[in-house]
Design a protein around this motif. Structure first.
Motif, PDB file in Angstrom:
ATOM      1  N   HIS A 171     -41.468 107.152  17.567  1.00 18.55           N
ATOM      2  CA  HIS A 171     -40.061 106.732  17.536  1.00 18.55           C
ATOM      3  C   HIS A 171     -39.296 107.666  18.478  1.00 18.55           C
ATOM      4  O   HIS A 171     -38.842 108.723  18.085  1.00 18.55           O
ATOM      5  N   SER A 172     -39.155 107.243  19.750  1.00 17.32           N
ATOM      6  CA  SER A 172     -38.672 108.177  20.778  1.00 17.32           C
ATOM      7  C   SER A 172     -37.146 108.222  20.885  1.00 17.32           C
ATOM      8  O   SER A 172     -36.600 109.095  21.548  1.00 17.32           O
ATOM      9  N   GLY A 173     -36.473 107.291  20.240  1.00 18.73           N
ATOM     10  CA  GLY A 173     -35.012 107.325  20.274  1.00 18.73           C
ATOM     11  C   GLY A 173     -34.466 106.569  19.078  1.00 18.73           C
ATOM     12  O   GLY A 173     -34.798 105.401  18.870  1.00 18.73           O
ATOM     13  N   LYS A 174     -33.651 107.237  18.271  1.00 18.17           N
ATOM     14  CA  LYS A 174     -33.070 106.596  17.076  1.00 18.17           C
ATOM     15  C   LYS A 174     -32.040 105.563  17.505  1.00 18.17           C
ATOM     16  O   LYS A 174     -31.173 105.844  18.335  1.00 18.17           O
ATOM     17  N   GLY A 175     -32.137 104.388  16.950  1.00 17.07           N
ATOM     18  CA  GLY A 175     -31.156 103.359  17.255  1.00 17.07           C
ATOM     19  C   GLY A 175     -30.959 102.504  16.025  1.00 17.07           C
ATOM     20  O   GLY A 175     -31.009 103.016  14.906  1.00 17.07           O
ATOM     21  N   LEU A 176     -30.749 101.211  16.252  1.00 15.42           N
ATOM     22  CA  LEU A 176     -30.637 100.310  15.110  1.00 15.42           C
ATOM     23  C   LEU A 176     -31.023  98.906  15.552  1.00 15.42           C
ATOM     24  O   LEU A 176     -31.319  98.680  16.725  1.00 15.42           O
ATOM     25  N   GLY A 190     -31.905  88.946  17.018  1.00 20.08           N
ATOM     26  CA  GLY A 190     -31.535  90.357  16.981  1.00 20.08           C
ATOM     27  C   GLY A 190     -31.970  91.110  18.229  1.00 20.08           C
ATOM     28  O   GLY A 190     -32.719  90.590  19.054  1.00 20.08           O
ATOM     29  N   ILE A 191     -31.451  92.305  18.358  1.00 23.44           N
ATOM     30  CA  ILE A 191     -31.897  93.190  19.428  1.00 23.44           C
ATOM     31  C   ILE A 191     -32.130  94.586  18.835  1.00 23.44           C
ATOM     32  O   ILE A 191     -31.568  94.937  17.800  1.00 23.44           O
ATOM     33  N   VAL A 192     -32.982  95.323  19.537  1.00 23.45           N
ATOM     34  CA  VAL A 192     -33.427  96.626  19.057  1.00 23.45           C
ATOM     35  C   VAL A 192     -32.905  97.687  20.007  1.00 23.45           C
ATOM     36  O   VAL A 192     -33.101  97.572  21.223  1.00 23.45           O
ATOM     37  N   THR A 193     -32.225  98.689  19.486  1.00 26.28           N
ATOM     38  CA  THR A 193     -31.768  99.763  20.381  1.00 26.28           C
ATOM     39  C   THR A 193     -32.579 101.058  20.184  1.00 26.28           C
ATOM     40  O   THR A 193     -32.248 102.081  20.743  1.00 26.28           O
ATOM     41  N   HIS A 194     -33.625 100.963  19.378  1.00 26.12           N
ATOM     42  CA  HIS A 194     -34.520 102.119  19.217  1.00 26.12           C
ATOM     43  C   HIS A 194     -35.350 102.340  20.481  1.00 26.12           C
ATOM     44  O   HIS A 194     -35.641 101.411  21.209  1.00 26.12           O
ATOM     45  N   GLY A 195     -35.764 103.571  20.682  1.00 27.73           N
ATOM     46  CA  GLY A 195     -36.814 103.841  21.648  1.00 27.73           C
ATOM     47  C   GLY A 195     -38.127 103.938  20.904  1.00 27.73           C
ATOM     48  O   GLY A 195     -38.213 104.617  19.874  1.00 27.73           O
ATOM     49  N   ALA A 196     -39.141 103.232  21.383  1.00 29.86           N
ATOM     50  CA  ALA A 196     -40.446 103.264  20.712  1.00 29.86           C
ATOM     51  C   ALA A 196     -41.547 103.252  21.753  1.00 29.86           C
ATOM     52  O   ALA A 196     -41.400 102.646  22.820  1.00 29.86           O
TER      53      ALA A 196
END
Lengths: 294, 294
Positions: free
Chosen positions: A134-139, A118-124
């Motif tokens: 949680h600096s950027g909502k992603g999935l 998997g890959i994460v597109t959230h900013g953390a």
């Protein structure tokens, strides 16, 4: 579900913090100090006042889990796999790997466990050992590698929530390759020029370089340039105020993911990819300049 | 000899300071303030306590001279030539041009005056409008362009001194090209990575980039790579503590000589010179980042 999250970095903490709302989560970390902090105070999302009670253990204290999510950086995947193979985990326990780059795929081939990538597109951003922003909502996009598509859909159904979505993708190679392009363009440029992500589109000369890096990555990974360039532009726009992980690592004098990202591309091909080679060497030069150990 | 030195930058002041020991020197500057400073206090070499009494005038006050040495940066050569052609200088008054890059050659072709081209290997730093530091001993190499070899040897004999040597070279193109290679390698790398010259050989990853830049310059300028790479290494070693002019310009938020150096190479060729193109765009990006006007 009983979930083990391996890695106490920004992504590990973020994943653990959201999953602990509905699951029994154990975070496996390397340092005793972080283990204590998490056990004593709980895991905080910096926007919320109430912590989540997770269990924290050291990575060598790994127990049987119903699902293991590996959130360490790519170079640490090898050691984690060695640890897992020593443990005689239940053969059905699925492993989900969430790394940048693609260099870890070779290692994963030998795993006895069902594997999902998997890959994460959230900013953390890890604020401290037990606080994450949680600096950027992603999935999180996950694809089947060797665990079977039906099993994946069962797992994703359990992990998925409105607050923290998981999404199934069909082609793991494409998922990882597309993330690699994003990282290979945004990360080194922002680190070398010490600019937030958005500057890549605001500064037309950086945009020239970004396009060339994107073109080279696409040629190596056999992706369509225009699709990926549009994707890069969207990500840059959505994260325009963000400090990329490579720039952050350099600032904090920590080893960057250069080898897993640009280094992977440079080593994968015999053709000339001079822009990528330039940033690859630049990042190595900056690591030396900052006294970051090889 | 009555000598006019055009340009009150580091090289102009250095040349004027040494030549005024044996000649009647007038420095032509752009700003009235610098003119006043030089006329009121004299021209100081920062290591010496006694100033040299030079005359200072504004560039548009140019008088008849027996020799004019043009020490402005390359982009200012055009305006200086326009000024000179308006003046009806004696047709025999020789002009010596001391610029980096090669972009000014086209402009000089039309000059009615005898022209000589030179390069400066001294290190010089302008401390203030009337104080210059001689930070590295070098020499001035001059070659005939359109003034005749015999005339050049007469002039050089007069200019040359033990403290401040002038040397005749036979091939102006080679003299300028070799200096261009040095500048195209050392200047952008030191400016982008914010390191003194010596770091180019101490940091092995910068050395990889330096070699590629050297290789590309040599291919465009038809010079032998190994000869020039040895030359680059010698210059880097001899100037290892120096801050390059491009890095200095960026620090002071002044326009760099990027266009005259890497830009010249990029525009001269249709073949791909990706490393040079990368640093050319990088310098432009850094100028934008620093708010330096186009």
């Amino acid at each position: 579900m009983k979930i083990g999250v391996i890695g106490g970095g920004s992504i590990g903490l973020l994943v653990a913090r959201y999953l602990c709302e509905n699951h029994d989560v154990t975070v496996y970390v390397r340092r005793n100090q972080q283990k204590q902090k998490l056990n004593d105070h709980g895991l905080f999302l910096s926007s919320l006042l109430t912590p989540c009670r997770v269990k924290a253990l050291l990575t060598n204290e790994l127990n049987e889990e119903e699902c293991v999510i590996v959130c360490v950086k790519q170079p640490e995947v090898g050691p984690v796999l060695a640890l897992l193979s020593n443990l005689n985990l239940n053969e059905k326990t699925p492993l989900i790997f969430l790394q940048n780059g693609m260099g870890h795929i070779e290692l994963i081939h030998d795993s006895k466990q069902p594997v999902y990538l998997g890959i994460v597109t959230h900013g953390a951003l890890r604020k401290s050992d037990h606080i994450v922003t949680h600096s950027g909502k992603g999935l999180i996009k996950v694809a089947n590698f060797s665990g079977g598509g039906e099993n994946l859909s069962t797992i994703v159904q359990q992990l998925n929530s409105k607050q923290f979505p998981f999404q199934i993708e069909t082609n793991w190679e494409k998922v990882l390759a597309e993330k690699l392009v994003i990282n290979a363009v945004i990360n080194p440029l922002t680190a070398i020029f010490e600019v937030p992500n958005g500057e890549i589109l605001r500064n037309t000369h950086l945009m020239v370089l970004a396009k060339e890096l994107c073109r080279e990555s696409c040629s190596i990974l056999q992706l369509d340039f225009m699709d990926q360039w549009n994707h890069v532009q969207t990500v840059v726009t959505n994260t325009k105020e963000n400090v990329s992980s490579m720039w952050k690592d350099l600032k904090e004098r920590k080893k960057t993911e250069n080898e897993a990202i640009s280094g992977y591309l440079v080593k994968k091909t015999n053709s000339a990819i001079p822009y990528t080679t330039f940033v690859y060497n630049s990042m190595k030069a900056l690591e030396v300049k900052k006294g970051i150990n090889e």
